[in-house]
Design a protein around this motif. Structure first.
Motif, short mmCIF file in Angstrom:
data_model
loop_
_atom_site.label_atom_id
_atom_site.label_comp_id
_atom_site.label_asym_id
_atom_site.label_seq_id
_atom_site.Cartn_x
_atom_site.Cartn_y
_atom_site.Cartn_z
N LYS A 169 0.82 -1.20 0.00
CA LYS A 169 0.00 0.00 0.00
C LYS A 169 0.86 1.25 0.00
N THR A 170 0.35 2.31 -0.63
CA THR A 170 1.00 3.62 -0.56
C THR A 170 0.35 4.44 0.55
N GLY A 171 0.97 5.55 0.88
CA GLY A 171 0.30 6.55 1.69
C GLY A 171 -0.64 7.35 0.80
N ASN A 172 -1.15 8.47 1.31
CA ASN A 172 -2.06 9.29 0.51
C ASN A 172 -1.33 9.95 -0.65
N LEU A 173 -1.93 9.87 -1.82
CA LEU A 173 -1.40 10.50 -3.02
C LEU A 173 -2.42 11.50 -3.53
N ARG A 174 -1.94 12.62 -4.05
CA ARG A 174 -2.85 13.63 -4.56
C ARG A 174 -3.46 13.22 -5.89
N TYR A 175 -4.58 13.84 -6.19
CA TYR A 175 -5.31 13.65 -7.45
C TYR A 175 -4.33 13.59 -8.63
N GLY A 176 -4.53 12.59 -9.50
CA GLY A 176 -3.68 12.50 -10.68
C GLY A 176 -3.48 11.07 -11.14
N LYS A 177 -2.65 10.90 -12.15
CA LYS A 177 -2.37 9.60 -12.74
C LYS A 177 -1.02 9.09 -12.26
N TYR A 178 -0.97 7.81 -11.91
CA TYR A 178 0.24 7.18 -11.40
C TYR A 178 0.50 5.86 -12.11
N PHE A 179 1.75 5.44 -12.06
CA PHE A 179 2.15 4.15 -12.61
C PHE A 179 2.78 3.32 -11.51
N VAL A 180 2.45 2.02 -11.49
CA VAL A 180 3.02 1.09 -10.51
C VAL A 180 3.81 0.04 -11.27
N LYS A 181 5.05 -0.17 -10.83
CA LYS A 181 5.95 -1.08 -11.51
C LYS A 181 6.67 -1.94 -10.47
N GLU A 182 6.64 -3.26 -10.66
CA GLU A 182 7.38 -4.12 -9.75
C GLU A 182 8.87 -3.99 -10.05
N THR A 183 9.64 -3.63 -9.05
CA THR A 183 11.09 -3.43 -9.25
C THR A 183 11.92 -4.48 -8.52
N LYS A 184 11.24 -5.34 -7.78
CA LYS A 184 11.91 -6.49 -7.15
C LYS A 184 10.87 -7.56 -6.90
N ALA A 185 11.16 -8.79 -7.34
CA ALA A 185 10.23 -9.91 -7.14
C ALA A 185 10.52 -10.61 -5.82
N PRO A 186 9.53 -11.29 -5.25
CA PRO A 186 9.81 -12.10 -4.06
C PRO A 186 10.83 -13.19 -4.40
N GLU A 187 11.56 -13.65 -3.43
CA GLU A 187 12.56 -14.70 -3.65
C GLU A 187 11.91 -15.93 -4.26
N TYR A 235 10.74 -16.08 -7.42
CA TYR A 235 9.73 -15.72 -8.42
C TYR A 235 10.31 -14.79 -9.48
N ASN A 236 9.71 -14.86 -10.67
CA ASN A 236 10.08 -13.93 -11.74
C ASN A 236 9.42 -12.58 -11.51
N ILE A 237 10.11 -11.54 -11.92
CA ILE A 237 9.55 -10.20 -11.78
C ILE A 237 8.44 -9.97 -12.80
N ASP A 238 7.42 -9.25 -12.42
CA ASP A 238 6.33 -8.88 -13.34
C ASP A 238 6.80 -7.63 -14.08
N THR A 239 6.90 -7.70 -15.40
CA THR A 239 7.42 -6.58 -16.18
C THR A 239 6.33 -5.58 -16.60
N GLY A 240 5.10 -5.82 -16.22
CA GLY A 240 4.01 -4.92 -16.58
C GLY A 240 4.08 -3.60 -15.83
N VAL A 241 3.49 -2.58 -16.42
CA VAL A 241 3.34 -1.28 -15.77
C VAL A 241 1.85 -1.01 -15.64
N TYR A 242 1.41 -0.71 -14.44
CA TYR A 242 -0.02 -0.59 -14.17
C TYR A 242 -0.39 0.87 -13.88
N THR A 243 -1.45 1.32 -14.53
CA THR A 243 -1.88 2.71 -14.44
C THR A 243 -3.01 2.86 -13.41
N ILE A 244 -2.86 3.83 -12.55
CA ILE A 244 -3.86 4.13 -11.53
C ILE A 244 -4.25 5.60 -11.63
N ASN A 245 -5.55 5.87 -11.66
CA ASN A 245 -6.06 7.25 -11.68
C ASN A 245 -6.74 7.54 -10.34
#
Length: 208
Positions: free
Chosen positions: A174-192, A194-204
């Motif tokens: 979870k993130t803390g509070n973010l202000r109004y706007g568009k964000y991207f979430v990207k996995e930058t480290k996988a659990p031990e 497991y393969n890393i997820d290379t997708g980029v996810y958009t959140i509005n």
């Protein structure tokens, strides 16, 4: 004999500025303020009773003004907030008694400006094993970026890093509070293991 009507001269917001509640240097345009005449003089807005005068003029610099208004009691209501901000649903009363006077509407402690609080929200995700959805995975790292250039696509080196999501150690992040706007979430480290997820996810974030 000539009749003289008391009015205000470009009053109400001409000396007051609409600002971000968290940063008074940020002036806010794009709001709408409706002016009503308080016909029953009760200091409260009553639909179908109080007469609509019209919208205040947005001067595109964070200030809002009316034209001259005749002697009497008026109500001011914010009917549209600037994009990314919460509306202030307070009804403000103005009593015009003196000719040529300026009347200021404020909602902050120093009585100099009109604040709007920004819309904020948070991002939460749950990470699971692709082959066993009952297995929740901790130990990953997710980085959050803001859409700095406003193109709706993640661009490395352009979109600014906001921070990393908090690992709650139960497979949820979870993130803390973010202000109004568009964000991207990207996995930058996988659990031990497991393969890393290379997708980029958009959140509005559009709602408080």
């Amino acid at each position: 004999a000539k009749r003289r009507f008391i009015s205000s001269s470009n009053s109400l917001f001409s000396a007051s500025v609409k600002v971000d509640a968290e940063n008074h240097e940020t002036k806010l345009k794009g709001a709408e303020f409706m002016v009503y005449r308080d016909d029953n003089n009760d200091g409260k807005y009553t639909a179908n009773t109080d007469t609509k005068i019209g919208l205040m003029t947005d001067n595109n610099d964070g200030t809002y003004t009316t034209g001259s208004l005749r002697y009497g009691n008026y109500l001011i209501k914010e009917t549209k907030a600037p994009e990314g901000y919460n509306i202030d649903d307070t009804i403000f009363t103005i009593n015009i008694k003196k000719n040529g006077s300026e009347y200021i509407v404020t909602n902050d402690e120093d009585k100099k400006s009109f604040e709007n609080t920004p819309i904020k929200g948070s991002i939460k995700l749950v990470k699971i094993d692709a082959e066993n959805k009952e297995t929740k995975l901790s130990g990953a790292e997710f980085t959050v970026y803001t859409d700095s250039d406003g193109d709706g696509k993640y661009t490395a080196g352009t979109d600014a890093k906001v921070g990393t999501m908090t690992d709650n150690k139960d497979g949820s992040y979870k993130t803390g509070n973010l202000r109004y706007g568009k964000y991207f979430v990207k996995e930058t480290k996988a659990p031990e293991g497991y393969n890393i997820d290379t997708g980029v996810y958009t959140i509005n974030i559009t709602k408080n």
